[in-house]
Design a protein around this motif. Structure first.
Motif, PDB file in Angstrom:
ATOM      1  N   GLY A  92       0.805  -1.217   0.000  1.00 55.85           N
ATOM      2  CA  GLY A  92       0.000   0.000   0.000  1.00 55.85           C
ATOM      3  C   GLY A  92       0.835   1.262   0.000  1.00 55.85           C
ATOM      4  O   GLY A  92       1.699   1.455   0.851  1.00 55.85           O
TER       5      GLY A  92
ATOM      6  N   ALA B  85      -8.090  13.382   3.002  1.00 52.45           N
ATOM      7  CA  ALA B  85      -8.005  14.154   4.243  1.00 52.45           C
ATOM      8  C   ALA B  85      -7.302  15.494   4.055  1.00 52.45           C
ATOM      9  O   ALA B  85      -6.743  15.769   2.990  1.00 52.45           O
TER      10      ALA B  85
ATOM     11  N   GLY C 229      -8.082  -3.595   2.018  1.00 45.58           N
ATOM     12  CA  GLY C 229      -6.881  -4.330   1.601  1.00 45.58           C
ATOM     13  C   GLY C 229      -6.933  -5.810   1.909  1.00 45.58           C
ATOM     14  O   GLY C 229      -7.922  -6.342   2.435  1.00 45.58           O
TER      15      GLY C 229
ATOM     16  N   ARG D 254     -12.752  23.102   0.336  1.00 47.86           N
ATOM     17  CA  ARG D 254     -13.022  21.671   0.537  1.00 47.86           C
ATOM     18  C   ARG D 254     -14.301  21.596   1.359  1.00 47.86           C
ATOM     19  O   ARG D 254     -14.370  22.174   2.461  1.00 47.86           O
TER      20      ARG D 254
ATOM     21  N   ALA E 255      -2.978   7.031  11.350  1.00 41.28           N
ATOM     22  CA  ALA E 255      -2.068   6.215  10.528  1.00 41.28           C
ATOM     23  C   ALA E 255      -0.615   6.623  10.793  1.00 41.28           C
ATOM     24  O   ALA E 255       0.275   5.772  10.933  1.00 41.28           O
TER      25      ALA E 255
HETATM   26  P1  FAD Z   1      -5.006   4.374   2.442  1.00 39.29           P
HETATM   27  O1  FAD Z   1      -4.801   5.819   2.232  1.00 39.29           O
HETATM   28  O2  FAD Z   1      -6.342   3.794   2.175  1.00 39.29           O
HETATM   29  O3  FAD Z   1      -3.907   3.623   1.574  1.00 39.29           O
HETATM   30  C1  FAD Z   1      -3.947   2.228   1.356  1.00 39.29           C
HETATM   31  C2  FAD Z   1      -3.302   1.924   0.011  1.00 39.29           C
HETATM   32  O4  FAD Z   1      -3.242   0.513  -0.177  1.00 39.29           O
HETATM   33  C3  FAD Z   1      -4.125   2.459  -1.157  1.00 39.29           C
HETATM   34  O5  FAD Z   1      -3.300   3.228  -2.005  1.00 39.29           O
HETATM   35  C4  FAD Z   1      -4.671   1.222  -1.845  1.00 39.29           C
HETATM   36  O6  FAD Z   1      -4.825   1.380  -3.230  1.00 39.29           O
HETATM   37  C5  FAD Z   1      -3.576   0.190  -1.503  1.00 39.29           C
HETATM   38  N1  FAD Z   1      -4.031  -1.196  -1.565  1.00 39.29           N
HETATM   39  C6  FAD Z   1      -5.225  -1.711  -1.150  1.00 39.29           C
HETATM   40  N2  FAD Z   1      -5.280  -3.037  -1.383  1.00 39.29           N
HETATM   41  C7  FAD Z   1      -4.110  -3.368  -1.961  1.00 39.29           C
HETATM   42  C8  FAD Z   1      -3.573  -4.596  -2.460  1.00 39.29           C
HETATM   43  N3  FAD Z   1      -4.271  -5.735  -2.401  1.00 39.29           N
HETATM   44  N4  FAD Z   1      -2.327  -4.585  -3.002  1.00 39.29           N
HETATM   45  C9  FAD Z   1      -1.601  -3.429  -3.051  1.00 39.29           C
HETATM   46  N5  FAD Z   1      -2.075  -2.246  -2.610  1.00 39.29           N
HETATM   47  C10 FAD Z   1      -3.299  -2.212  -2.067  1.00 39.29           C
HETATM   48  N6  FAD Z   1      -7.965  11.755   8.074  1.00 39.29           N
HETATM   49  C11 FAD Z   1      -7.402  12.779   8.750  1.00 39.29           C
HETATM   50  O7  FAD Z   1      -6.467  12.543   9.563  1.00 39.29           O
HETATM   51  N7  FAD Z   1      -7.807  14.077   8.612  1.00 39.29           N
HETATM   52  C12 FAD Z   1      -8.826  14.393   7.764  1.00 39.29           C
HETATM   53  O8  FAD Z   1      -9.121  15.578   7.593  1.00 39.29           O
HETATM   54  C13 FAD Z   1      -9.494  13.327   7.073  1.00 39.29           C
HETATM   55  N8  FAD Z   1     -10.494  13.576   6.206  1.00 39.29           N
HETATM   56  C14 FAD Z   1     -10.995  12.574   5.434  1.00 39.29           C
HETATM   57  C15 FAD Z   1     -11.982  12.889   4.505  1.00 39.29           C
HETATM   58  C16 FAD Z   1     -12.497  11.877   3.702  1.00 39.29           C
HETATM   59  C17 FAD Z   1     -13.605  12.219   2.742  1.00 39.29           C
HETATM   60  C18 FAD Z   1     -11.997  10.551   3.779  1.00 39.29           C
HETATM   61  C19 FAD Z   1     -12.513   9.460   2.876  1.00 39.29           C
HETATM   62  C20 FAD Z   1     -10.999  10.240   4.688  1.00 39.29           C
HETATM   63  C21 FAD Z   1     -10.496  11.233   5.528  1.00 39.29           C
HETATM   64  N9  FAD Z   1      -9.503  10.972   6.460  1.00 39.29           N
HETATM   65  C22 FAD Z   1      -8.992  11.980   7.220  1.00 39.29           C
HETATM   66  C23 FAD Z   1      -8.992   9.607   6.595  1.00 39.29           C
HETATM   67  C24 FAD Z   1      -7.683   9.364   5.819  1.00 39.29           C
HETATM   68  O9  FAD Z   1      -7.850   9.756   4.477  1.00 39.29           O
HETATM   69  C25 FAD Z   1      -7.320   7.881   5.912  1.00 39.29           C
HETATM   70  O10 FAD Z   1      -7.396   7.478   7.254  1.00 39.29           O
HETATM   71  C26 FAD Z   1      -5.910   7.635   5.350  1.00 39.29           C
HETATM   72  O11 FAD Z   1      -5.920   7.632   3.954  1.00 39.29           O
HETATM   73  C27 FAD Z   1      -5.340   6.287   5.836  1.00 39.29           C
HETATM   74  O12 FAD Z   1      -4.099   6.057   5.229  1.00 39.29           O
HETATM   75  P2  FAD Z   1      -3.574   4.584   4.949  1.00 39.29           P
HETATM   76  O13 FAD Z   1      -2.264   4.741   4.287  1.00 39.29           O
HETATM   77  O14 FAD Z   1      -3.694   3.773   6.170  1.00 39.29           O
HETATM   78  O15 FAD Z   1      -4.642   3.953   3.940  1.00 39.29           O
END
Ligand code: FAD
Ligand code: PHB
Length: 391
Positions: free
Chosen positions: A9, A45, A161, A218, A300
């Motif tokens: 990811g 976010a 995931g 936003r 995260a």
């Molecule tokens: P993700 O960003 O989901 O990244 C996971 C990655 O893994 C993705 O790129 C995906 O494509 C990849 N992946 C998935 N499955 C596989 C696979 N099988 N093989 C390879 N790759 C894979 N958080 C805040 O702190 N502040 C905010 O203001 C906020 N606002 C938000 C507003 C909205 C509308 C949304 C939807 C979310 C918001 N969030 C906010 C939450 C924040 O965006 C997420 O918590 C954050 O993206 C988490 O990061 P991550 O790296 O754990 O996961």
């Protein structure tokens, strides 16, 4: 292919983990299902806690954030025609900063590419083998099955995931609440104004007004769970935003072209089983918060700080004691933060079947946060975020 740490990811969790491990001299390969273009353009976010900003600075990826990030002096709450501003500076000058997640991701991707480190896009992980011993990641790339042998695997692949499926009895260790509504997220080329910026409770449903710079707004609207984006024209969207956020406060929203739209279902979710053998989860892979607290990205980053320390101890000192403590320590921050995000959801949304009594109770919480000294502190400390527990 072989590496020390296979990172699944390229979201904020996976990319930051790669960067921290690099700083400790540990090799990693990041494998990402989506295309480079998709990952860089994904709008999500934007509200960063001080700990997140400090972490990005510490690892040398905050140059643009320091230039373009917008610090918040206050946070505004709107309800029932009242508009209240809560000062947002905490002890030691802690504050919140608005800076798009897509920019953080871009900063980390460009840095990794400039350093010539492996980051494979369009590579979907299908399975992880041998998790308890010497893991092998199986993924598809350019239509071909590939393998990556690792000493350790970090599952940073978000809520949908594949990594969590490799945790034994994950379901038995998971807790979930799905809210009966979604958020319609909008990005618009429209001048922002501090007058209309904040969280709004309206009888028509929640609205949130934030920004990505002086000329980019936003915005979010509460919508039904099965909402179809195509059902509203841009004019109807601006009218609805004005009804909720501006008109009854005697303000006018600045309108402009809407350049991104997305709908997200609100849920709170925690999987407490975060480590199994040589696999650990971080970020949305093991917890999801409703966006009403603006916490998911910040959580995260906290996970990754703790997990990176555990991986460094394991791979460089053959000491697995930190890894064993990682879930407990991370959960000390995750549970209260998920609770806060759900509280924000409970207070600002209109629920199906909501009565006038329920609405009055929401007003009482808003009164407490806005007008009571203890309430203001509760609101401020939760928004500013919890300190990261230490090993
Ligand atoms: P993700 O960003 O989901 O990244 C996971 C990655 O893994 C993705 O790129 C995906 O494509 C990849 N992946 C998935 N499955 C596989 C696979 N099988 N093989 C390879 N790759 C894979 N958080 C805040 O702190 N502040 C905010 O203001 C906020 N606002 C938000 C507003 C909205 C509308 C949304 C939807 C979310 C918001 N969030 C906010 C939450 C924040 O965006 C997420 O918590 C954050 O993206 C988490 O990061 P991550 O790296 O754990 O996961
Ligand atoms: C954002 O600026 O994207 C934002 C603001 C408040 C939230 C979530 C996201 O609760």
């Amino acid at each position: 292919m072989k590496t020390q740490v296979g990172i699944i990811g390229a979201g904020p969790a996976g990319l930051l983990l790669g960067r921290i491990l690099q700083a400790h001299g540990i090799d990693a390969v990041v494998v990402e299902r989506r295309s480079r273009d998709y990952v860089l353009k994904r709008i999500r976010a934007g509200v960063l806690e001080q700990g997140t900003v400090d972490t990005l600075r510490k690892y040398g990826v905050a140059e643009r954030l320091d230039r373009e990030g917008l610090p918040h002096a206050d946070m505004k709450l709107f309800w029932k025609g009242e508009r209240h501003s809560i000062p947002m500076t905490g002890e030691g000058g802690r504050r919140m900063t608005t800076y798009g997640q897509n920019k953080i991701v871009e900063d980390l991707v460009l840095r990794r590419e400039a350093d010539g480190l492996p980051l494979i896009f369009d590579a979907e992980v299908k399975a992880i083998e041998n998790v308890t011993d010497r893991p092998v990641i199986h993924y598809d790339h350019n239509g071909e099955a590939q393998t990556l042998e690792c000493d350790f695997v970090a599952g940073c692949d978000g809520f949908w995931g594949v990594s969590r499926k490799h945790m034994p009895d994950a379901d038995a260790h998971s807790f979930e609440k799905v809210f009966p509504f979604s958020w319609f997220g909008l990005l618009a080329e429209a001048k922002t104004s501090t007058e209309t910026r904040g969280f709004c409770h309206s009888e028509r449903g929640l609205a949130v007004s934030s920004s990505r710079g002086p000329d980019v707004s936003r915005l979010y609207l509460q919508v039904p769970p099965d909402f179809d984006m195509a059902s509203m024209s841009d004019d109807q969207i601006w009218d609805e935003l004005s009804l909720r956020l501006a008109n009854q406060y005697g303000k006018t929203l600045n309108r402009g072209p809407i350049i991104d739209k997305a709908v997200v279902r609100l849920r709170g979710f925690i999987c407490e089983k975060m480590v199994h053998g040589r696999l650990a989860l971080a970020g949305d892979a093991c917890h999801t918060v409703p966006p009403s607290g603006a916490k998911g990205l910040n959580l995260a980053v906290g996970d990754v700080r703790l997990l990176s320390e555990a991986i460094v101890s394991l791979l460089q000192e053959n000491d697995d004691s930190k890894l064993a403590r990682y879930p407990d320590l991370a959960l000390q921050r995750i549970w209260p933060t998920v609770h806060w995000s759900c509280t924000m959801s409970d207070v600002f949304h209109i629920f199906p079947g909501q009565t006038a009594f329920d609405t009055r109770r929401q007003y009482e919480v808003l009164n407490f946060w806005a007008y009571d000294e203890t309430g203001q502190r509760v609101f401020r400390e939760n928004m500013l975020g919890r300190p990261l527990p230490q090993y």
